[in-house]
Design a protein around this motif. Structure first.
Motif, mmCIF file in Angstrom:
data_model
loop_
_atom_site.group_PDB
_atom_site.id
_atom_site.type_symbol
_atom_site.label_atom_id
_atom_site.label_comp_id
_atom_site.label_asym_id
_atom_site.label_seq_id
_atom_site.Cartn_x
_atom_site.Cartn_y
_atom_site.Cartn_z
ATOM 1 N N TYR A 1 0.844 -1.205 0.000
ATOM 2 C CA TYR A 1 0.000 0.000 0.000
ATOM 3 C C TYR A 1 0.874 1.248 0.000
ATOM 4 N N GLY A 2 1.856 1.270 0.907
ATOM 5 C CA GLY A 2 2.720 2.446 1.065
ATOM 6 C C GLY A 2 3.531 2.771 -0.177
ATOM 7 N N SER A 3 3.810 1.750 -0.988
ATOM 8 C CA SER A 3 4.621 1.974 -2.192
ATOM 9 C C SER A 3 3.842 2.723 -3.268
ATOM 10 N N GLY A 4 2.506 2.753 -3.118
ATOM 11 C CA GLY A 4 1.675 3.442 -4.114
ATOM 12 C C GLY A 4 1.384 2.585 -5.338
ATOM 13 N N ARG A 5 1.894 1.348 -5.336
ATOM 14 C CA ARG A 5 1.631 0.476 -6.490
ATOM 15 C C ARG A 5 0.305 -0.248 -6.303
ATOM 16 N N GLU B 1 -0.692 8.144 -6.990
ATOM 17 C CA GLU B 1 0.414 8.947 -7.516
ATOM 18 C C GLU B 1 1.124 9.628 -6.347
ATOM 19 N N GLY B 2 2.375 9.979 -6.538
ATOM 20 C CA GLY B 2 3.064 10.794 -5.529
ATOM 21 C C GLY B 2 3.997 9.998 -4.648
ATOM 22 N N GLU B 3 4.384 10.652 -3.546
ATOM 23 C CA GLU B 3 5.411 10.098 -2.651
ATOM 24 C C GLU B 3 4.985 8.778 -2.019
ATOM 25 N N GLU B 4 5.952 7.891 -1.821
ATOM 26 C CA GLU B 4 5.713 6.674 -1.029
ATOM 27 C C GLU B 4 5.442 7.058 0.425
ATOM 28 N N ILE B 5 4.743 6.186 1.143
ATOM 29 C CA ILE B 5 4.582 6.400 2.587
ATOM 30 C C ILE B 5 5.710 5.604 3.243
ATOM 31 N N THR B 6 6.769 6.337 3.649
ATOM 32 C CA THR B 6 8.018 5.619 3.958
ATOM 33 C C THR B 6 7.931 4.712 5.186
ATOM 34 N N TRP B 7 7.122 5.087 6.196
ATOM 35 C CA TRP B 7 7.092 4.178 7.360
ATOM 36 C C TRP B 7 6.530 2.820 6.944
#
Ligand code: HEM
Ligand code: HEM
Length: 177
Positions: free
Chosen positions: A109-113, A127-133
């Motif tokens: 989920y966090g990877s945005g894929r 789209e946009g930044e990954e959720i790094t945690w």
């Protein structure tokens, strides 16, 4: 004698056995795909197995949730634990069986894929930044906990076989005969 659906104090019933042995086969498959990814990248072996890692992992997560519900529903009926260690060992197996694929899904989920398994769209991606945690959590723990589970499964199998020799409990017959 026909196997009862529910567990009883002597033996696990049909549904518990189907879940136990069916999931054991799926875990063998899942660790084969993990090994292919780790040790044999860019080979036909990896190409064949790795494509199944996500769907089989999601299937295992679905099955373990059903299995935990079934275990709770049968808690007062099933064969009693032979020791505190056996009880804790089985609890640890459940904990890892739930945590490992859940952490992978959080990372995905966090990877945005997007994620589609068995033709079902589970995540549409963004789209946009990954959720790094989320991606860091998976990077840190998914593979490590996965190999820890494999080690625990090996210990579980050895104990299941050794138990008859070490104690008077023939635990194998509760699940296998
Ligand atoms: C119970 C289910 C699962 C088990 C036991 C498992 C086990 C493993 C193991 C042992 C590795 C390490 C391979 C290596 O060292 O290269 C791994 C890697 C990986 N798994 Fe899983 N997995 C499961 C479910 C999933 C699911 C549901 C997904 C995706 C949604 C997933 C995605 C990945 C990815 C992307 C990698 C490579 C990156 C990494 O090593 O963390 N896994 N898995
Ligand atoms: C050759 C492989 C395996 C053998 C011989 C085996 C054997 C057994 C036996 C004899 C029991 C009953 C123990 C008792 O009544 O105290 C049992 C229970 C259990 N086994 Fe396995 N097992 C195997 C693979 C696995 C795998 C791959 C897992 C997955 C992590 C697993 C997870 C469990 C759990 C959680 C229980 C507790 C009962 C339940 O909720 O299903 N086993 N196993």
């Amino acid at each position: 004698m026909a196997l009862p659906i529910m567990d009883n104090s002597q033996r696990y019933g049909a549904i518990s056995r189907l879940l136990h042995w069916g999931m054991a086969l799926l875990f063998a498959w899942q660790f084969t795909s993990a090994t292919a990814h780790w040790l044999f990248p860019d080979t036909p072996f990896e190409e064949f197995f790795w494509g199944t890692h996500y769907p089989v992992g999601v299937l295992l997560l679905t099955l373990v949730v059903l299995r935990a519900i079934w275990a709770l529903a049968n808690a007062s009926r099933r064969p009693p634990s032979v020791s505190v260690m056996a009880k804790l060992g089985h609890l640890a197996l459940y904990g890892l069986m739930i945590a490992i694929p859940t952490i992978a899904l959080i990372r995905q989920y966090g990877s945005g894929r997007s994620l589609e398994v068995f033709g079902i769209n589970l995540m549409s991606g963004f789209e946009g930044e990954e959720i790094t945690w989320m991606t860091d959590l998976g990077g840190l723990l998914h593979g490590e906990l996965g190999w820890t589970l494999l080690a625990l499964i090996v210990g579980h199998i050895v104990m299941a076989i050794l138990h008859r020799k070490l104690t008077h409990h023939d635990v194998l017959t509760r699940m296998a005969r």
